[in-house]
Scaffold this motif. Sequence first.
Motif, mmCIF file in Angstrom:
data_model
loop_
_atom_site.group_PDB
_atom_site.id
_atom_site.type_symbol
_atom_site.label_atom_id
_atom_site.label_comp_id
_atom_site.label_asym_id
_atom_site.label_seq_id
_atom_site.Cartn_x
_atom_site.Cartn_y
_atom_site.Cartn_z
ATOM 1 N N UNK A 1 -1.900 3.114 -21.723
ATOM 2 C CA UNK A 1 -0.667 3.257 -22.484
ATOM 3 C C UNK A 1 0.570 3.361 -21.620
ATOM 4 N N UNK A 2 0.526 2.786 -20.426
ATOM 5 C CA UNK A 2 1.642 2.885 -19.485
ATOM 6 C C UNK A 2 2.887 2.172 -20.006
ATOM 7 N N UNK A 3 2.699 1.153 -20.827
ATOM 8 C CA UNK A 3 3.852 0.422 -21.365
ATOM 9 C C UNK A 3 4.791 1.308 -22.157
ATOM 10 N N UNK A 4 4.283 2.394 -22.715
ATOM 11 C CA UNK A 4 5.111 3.285 -23.523
ATOM 12 C C UNK A 4 6.098 4.102 -22.685
ATOM 13 N N UNK A 5 5.859 4.171 -21.369
ATOM 14 C CA UNK A 5 6.754 4.945 -20.500
ATOM 15 C C UNK A 5 7.502 4.041 -19.522
ATOM 16 N N UNK A 6 7.591 2.754 -19.856
ATOM 17 C CA UNK A 6 8.388 1.849 -19.038
ATOM 18 C C UNK A 6 7.644 1.124 -17.949
ATOM 19 N N UNK A 7 6.306 1.189 -17.961
ATOM 20 C CA UNK A 7 5.523 0.461 -16.975
ATOM 21 C C UNK A 7 5.224 1.282 -15.735
ATOM 22 N N UNK A 8 4.477 0.680 -14.821
ATOM 23 C CA UNK A 8 4.036 1.363 -13.611
ATOM 24 C C UNK A 8 4.516 0.645 -12.366
ATOM 25 N N UNK A 9 4.773 1.420 -11.311
ATOM 26 C CA UNK A 9 5.068 0.863 -9.996
ATOM 27 C C UNK A 9 3.765 0.809 -9.228
ATOM 28 N N UNK A 10 3.482 -0.320 -8.594
ATOM 29 C CA UNK A 10 2.233 -0.508 -7.879
ATOM 30 C C UNK A 10 2.487 -0.746 -6.401
ATOM 31 N N UNK A 11 1.773 -0.028 -5.560
ATOM 32 C CA UNK A 11 1.837 -0.244 -4.119
ATOM 33 C C UNK A 11 0.419 -0.241 -3.569
ATOM 34 N N UNK A 12 0.259 -0.815 -2.410
ATOM 35 C CA UNK A 12 -1.042 -0.818 -1.758
ATOM 36 C C UNK A 12 -0.871 -0.785 -0.256
ATOM 37 N N UNK A 13 -1.657 0.044 0.396
ATOM 38 C CA UNK A 13 -1.630 0.100 1.849
ATOM 39 C C UNK A 13 -2.446 -1.055 2.415
ATOM 40 N N UNK A 14 -2.037 -1.543 3.561
ATOM 41 C CA UNK A 14 -2.746 -2.622 4.246
ATOM 42 C C UNK A 14 -3.255 -2.124 5.586
ATOM 43 N N UNK A 15 -3.988 -2.965 6.285
ATOM 44 C CA UNK A 15 -4.485 -2.585 7.609
ATOM 45 C C UNK A 15 -3.347 -2.225 8.555
ATOM 46 N N UNK A 16 -2.192 -2.835 8.326
ATOM 47 C CA UNK A 16 -1.067 -2.673 9.254
ATOM 48 C C UNK A 16 -0.055 -1.625 8.793
ATOM 49 N N UNK A 17 -0.305 -0.956 7.682
ATOM 50 C CA UNK A 17 0.627 0.072 7.194
ATOM 51 C C UNK A 17 0.557 1.294 8.112
ATOM 52 N N UNK A 18 1.729 1.816 8.486
ATOM 53 C CA UNK A 18 1.745 3.013 9.331
ATOM 54 C C UNK A 18 2.464 4.163 8.627
ATOM 55 N N UNK A 19 2.460 5.324 9.256
ATOM 56 C CA UNK A 19 3.022 6.524 8.640
ATOM 57 C C UNK A 19 4.523 6.391 8.404
ATOM 58 N N UNK A 20 5.217 5.694 9.302
ATOM 59 C CA UNK A 20 6.663 5.523 9.145
ATOM 60 C C UNK A 20 6.980 4.733 7.886
ATOM 61 N N UNK A 21 6.158 3.748 7.558
ATOM 62 C CA UNK A 21 6.392 2.945 6.358
ATOM 63 C C UNK A 21 6.118 3.769 5.103
#
Length: 399
Positions: free
Chosen positions: A367-387
């Motif tokens: 029911x996420x559509x009722x609150x304006x949708x969701x933001x989606x992110x995903x970490x990759x092999x190259x994602x670091x703490x600074x990002x």
Amino acid sequence: MAYDVARVRGLFPALGDGWVHLDSPAGMQVPEQVATAVSTALRAPVSGPGGIFPASQRAEAIVDAARRSVADLVGCDPAGVVLGPSSAVLLQRLADVLGEAWMLGDEVVVSRLDHPGNVSPWVRAAQRAGGSVRWGEIDIETCELPAWQYDGLITGSTKAVAITAASGAVGTRPDVRHVADAARKHGALVVVDASSAAPFVPLDVLSMGADVVAVSASAWGGPPVGALAFRDAALLDRLPSAALEHGARGPERLELGPHAYPLLAGLVSSVDYLAGLDDAAIGPRRERLLTSLGSVKAYQAGLLANLINELRAMRHVMVIGDAMRRVPSLAFTITGAKAWEAVEHLAERGVCAFHDSGHNGVFAALGVGEVGGAIRVGLAHYTNAAEVDQLVRAVAELR
């Protein structure tokens, strides 16, 4: 040895654009060695298989190497690896050939957690046969897919059970083995979509109990190709053939037309890249894959835990789900902001993220559509703490 994210980042020319790429659910960026493998194969003379001249033999060698690389990734026999343009296309092809033998009253079991690529083919195949579809439901609080429900969902009429090894939307990793054991009691085929799991956790088709595992190379920085890995290679010769050529055997029974040989060369290089993520990994490629993906899993578990803790500390943010086992994909909502507005705000601050309207898949069930949708992110092999910190600061500004 600790996971060296700085070394891994150096393998990706695309990271020089200055953006924080938290868009890995759509596919990771491509490492240099994969791009080089594809371009090298494009420059070399490659012909169709079956000839005795070098260009034809090169084509056969590329296909053989591609099957072996996927087999090492999932722990199966190379003779059971089907190659194609994407996991979604191959899953549709598999559902089509299996559905030819189904009839009125037969059933398939799918889940609300799965990507449409491992739901729609089975739903359509069942509908064509006059069969029915049963659904595995998610826990709306945790986004877990309770395995116990499959003990009642799967019956003697169930022909196929389709389930994900990990959700690319909310990160949940369900108990595939429990589901597979329940299916085996009734003789149902178990098809596991491991596309979102393969970049982050070691895979083993036997320990999962799956009959077929689907993977997509673009998920881990490979080219746009997919594969189906069969636990029992002999099963392929018992399926109706989808091939254009009469008398096709083994994996060729589910392969149509000529292969994209340069992309398959890139597939091989991409699996080698996965095997080398931990530069301390030694031994055959299968062993190096298990070591490297184990290191990736440990590194990203810490990074993801920090991100979740930071987001949950903000009163205007709601992190969706709280699965015990997961891959580093995450969805959240922001009070008082539409998801697309939040994603625009993140882009203005150099962060790549997606929004989902909540009208399809797991987010529709929540029911996420009722609150304006969701933001989606995903970490990759190259994602670091600074990002991760850059994302957190940008989200904090939306207060």
